[in-house]
Enzyme design. Structure first.
Site, PDB file in Angstrom:
ATOM      1  N   GLU A   1       0.827  -1.202   0.000  1.00  0.00           N
ATOM      2  CA  GLU A   1       0.000   0.000   0.000  1.00  0.00           C
ATOM      3  C   GLU A   1       0.864   1.256   0.000  1.00  0.00           C
ATOM      4  O   GLU A   1       0.523   2.255  -0.635  1.00  0.00           O
ATOM      5  CB  GLU A   1      -0.925   0.012   1.215  1.00  0.00           C
ATOM      6  CG  GLU A   1      -1.978  -1.083   1.180  1.00  0.00           C
ATOM      7  CD  GLU A   1      -2.796  -1.102   2.441  1.00  0.00           C
ATOM      8  OE1 GLU A   1      -3.959  -0.673   2.374  1.00  0.00           O
ATOM      9  OE2 GLU A   1      -2.268  -1.535   3.488  1.00  0.00           O
TER      10      GLU A   1
ATOM     11  N   TYR B   1     -13.472  26.900   2.422  1.00  0.00           N
ATOM     12  CA  TYR B   1     -13.303  25.488   2.103  1.00  0.00           C
ATOM     13  C   TYR B   1     -12.111  25.235   1.193  1.00  0.00           C
ATOM     14  O   TYR B   1     -11.611  24.118   1.134  1.00  0.00           O
ATOM     15  CB  TYR B   1     -14.584  24.849   1.551  1.00  0.00           C
ATOM     16  CG  TYR B   1     -15.307  25.612   0.477  1.00  0.00           C
ATOM     17  CD1 TYR B   1     -14.885  25.577  -0.839  1.00  0.00           C
ATOM     18  CD2 TYR B   1     -16.431  26.358   0.791  1.00  0.00           C
ATOM     19  CE1 TYR B   1     -15.559  26.261  -1.819  1.00  0.00           C
ATOM     20  CE2 TYR B   1     -17.118  27.048  -0.188  1.00  0.00           C
ATOM     21  CZ  TYR B   1     -16.675  26.992  -1.497  1.00  0.00           C
ATOM     22  OH  TYR B   1     -17.345  27.682  -2.470  1.00  0.00           O
TER      23      TYR B   1
ATOM     24  N   ILE C   1      -6.038   4.867   8.399  1.00  0.00           N
ATOM     25  CA  ILE C   1      -6.826   6.019   7.961  1.00  0.00           C
ATOM     26  C   ILE C   1      -7.423   6.739   9.156  1.00  0.00           C
ATOM     27  O   ILE C   1      -7.776   7.916   9.049  1.00  0.00           O
ATOM     28  CB  ILE C   1      -7.891   5.641   6.908  1.00  0.00           C
ATOM     29  CG1 ILE C   1      -8.872   4.604   7.413  1.00  0.00           C
ATOM     30  CG2 ILE C   1      -7.229   5.217   5.605  1.00  0.00           C
ATOM     31  CD1 ILE C   1     -10.031   4.301   6.452  1.00  0.00           C
ATOM     32  N   GLU C   2      -7.505   6.081  10.313  1.00  0.00           N
ATOM     33  CA  GLU C   2      -7.928   6.762  11.540  1.00  0.00           C
ATOM     34  C   GLU C   2      -6.961   7.892  11.878  1.00  0.00           C
ATOM     35  O   GLU C   2      -7.380   8.984  12.251  1.00  0.00           O
ATOM     36  CB  GLU C   2      -8.000   5.770  12.705  1.00  0.00           C
ATOM     37  CG  GLU C   2      -9.128   4.780  12.619  1.00  0.00           C
ATOM     38  CD  GLU C   2      -8.830   3.528  11.797  1.00  0.00           C
ATOM     39  OE1 GLU C   2      -9.613   2.577  11.887  1.00  0.00           O
ATOM     40  OE2 GLU C   2      -7.813   3.499  11.062  1.00  0.00           O
TER      41      GLU C   2
ATOM     42  N   LYS D   1     -10.936   4.793   1.864  1.00  0.00           N
ATOM     43  CA  LYS D   1      -9.883   4.138   1.089  1.00  0.00           C
ATOM     44  C   LYS D   1     -10.590   3.296   0.040  1.00  0.00           C
ATOM     45  O   LYS D   1     -11.366   2.394   0.367  1.00  0.00           O
ATOM     46  CB  LYS D   1      -9.025   3.249   1.986  1.00  0.00           C
ATOM     47  CG  LYS D   1      -7.958   2.480   1.230  1.00  0.00           C
ATOM     48  CD  LYS D   1      -7.237   1.483   2.117  1.00  0.00           C
ATOM     49  CE  LYS D   1      -6.107   2.180   2.830  1.00  0.00           C
ATOM     50  NZ  LYS D   1      -5.208   1.228   3.501  1.00  0.00           N
TER      51      LYS D   1
END
Length: 120
Positions: free
Chosen positions: A22, A54, A73-74, A100
């Site tokens: 990954e 934004y 990803i946390e 993901k």
């Protein structure tokens, strides 16, 4: 007037994950950010300085996804939330969702995702 400014489905290519492949190959990530705040001043003034920009949020997300590598990803979502909250002290809360695409789960899966909420 209390409300939420949202950036929906910002898409980037990043190198995050537990597996070595990954990090080497990378993959597609989608990110949503919801920023809660009092929007009364922005409604009255019609001025960007009275809300959250934004485009500035997008820049934070892009930098975190594309310039760093994390196992989870946390962690990615949490760091985005913290950085957005620090950059915009008028926010009451920030919620970040990171998806993901095509996660390596030993079979077919469209996405994995995590959502975190950072209260200011």
């Amino acid at each position: 007037m209390y409300g939420t400014v949202r950036l929906i489905n910002a898409v980037f290519y990043g190198h995050h994950g537990v597996m070595e492949e990954e990090h080497r190959l990378g993959g597609r990530y989608e990110v949503d950010v919801a920023a809660d705040m009092d929007l009364s001043a922005a409604v009255a003034s019609d001025n960007l300085k009275d809300t959250v920009n934004y485009e500035a949020i997008y820049t934070i997300v892009k930098e975190q996804v594309t310039q760093h590598e994390y196992a989870l990803i946390e962690r990615l979502a949490g760091l985005i939330a913290q950085e957005v909250a620090e950059a915009h002290p008028a926010l009451d809360a920030v919620e970040v969702t990171v998806r993901k695409c095509g996660p390596p789960v030993g079979g077919l899966a469209g996405r994995s995702e995590v959502s975190l909420r950072h209260e200011a």
